[in-house]
Design an enzyme around this catalytic site. Sequence first.
Site, PDB file in Angstrom:
ATOM      1  N   ASP A 106      72.410  61.731  50.042  1.00 33.29           N
ATOM      2  CA  ASP A 106      72.123  61.936  48.616  1.00 33.29           C
ATOM      3  C   ASP A 106      72.276  60.621  47.855  1.00 33.29           C
ATOM      4  OD1 ASP A 106      71.857  64.596  49.206  1.00 33.29           O
ATOM      5  OD2 ASP A 106      73.926  65.084  48.675  1.00 33.29           O
TER       6      ASP A 106
HETATM    7  N1  URA Z   1      75.938  66.425  52.840  1.00 28.38           N
HETATM    8  C1  URA Z   1      75.715  66.316  51.510  1.00 28.38           C
HETATM    9  O1  URA Z   1      75.970  67.221  50.753  1.00 28.38           O
HETATM   10  N2  URA Z   1      75.182  65.167  51.063  1.00 28.38           N
HETATM   11  C2  URA Z   1      74.916  64.097  51.849  1.00 28.38           C
HETATM   12  O2  URA Z   1      74.453  63.059  51.353  1.00 28.38           O
HETATM   13  C3  URA Z   1      75.160  64.219  53.217  1.00 28.38           C
HETATM   14  C4  URA Z   1      75.673  65.390  53.701  1.00 28.38           C
END
Ligand code: URA
Length: 238
Positions: A106
């Site tokens: 993310d």
């Molecule tokens: N899980 C999440 O919620 N976000 C990420 O970036 C990676 C794994």
Amino acid sequence: MSKLSLDRILQSQGFGTRKYCRALIEEGDVAVDGVLHTNYKTVFDTGALTLTVFDEPWLVRERVYIALYKPANVECSRKPSHHPGVLTLLPEQFTWRDVQPVGRLDHDTTGLLLMSDDGPFIHAQSSPKRHVPKIYQATTQDAVTDALVEQLLAGVQLHDEPAPLKAVSCVKRGEFQLEIVLEQGKYHQVKRMLAAAGNHCAGLHRSAIGGLTLESIAITQGQWCFLDQSQLDLLVQT
Ligand code: URA
């Protein structure tokens, strides 16, 4: 390794279009293993070849395997909309070579991100059949309780999943710190699992993929490095 003309070698490494690469060679901006070459038709064996382009050395690699320490506020998506894309952290050649992230983090998640221009490698690493553990350090909004850890280990049901998802391992590392290991790579998985277990993810960092840790690579936020075969081999360890 293959035999290719110099313009094709330059193009394969991401220096630009064939026309542009030919111009670079003809203008005397390219040396091969320290020797200036101005004829773009000259053929070379691409194994262990070092180019010098605008006085910068460049080892010819058929495919690249990269580890990036992703900072926050950078997007993995191909068409980033709110923040710069991860490719802006790498030399421009990698965009020309169509280097892509292996899976996604993310925009606000930091940590280890693999990148490559090897399609089958990206596909294999991203396959749900491949159970490579990914290790995350999560900061929670509410204190970590034993019940939270037990719930994440037992499995939590997410809205669009047919079955509950479990953490492979889950360890309390501090009052608001949790180390969670997942084998799947579902969309926002850590955040959604924490929410489903009644807490909230306030910060997320990926510290390792398989046996490959950010610590062992020793790069800092925003930095990247090539991975060698011994490091790639660690990606299969469970
Ligand atoms: N899980 C999440 O919620 N976000 C990420 O970036 C990676 C794994």
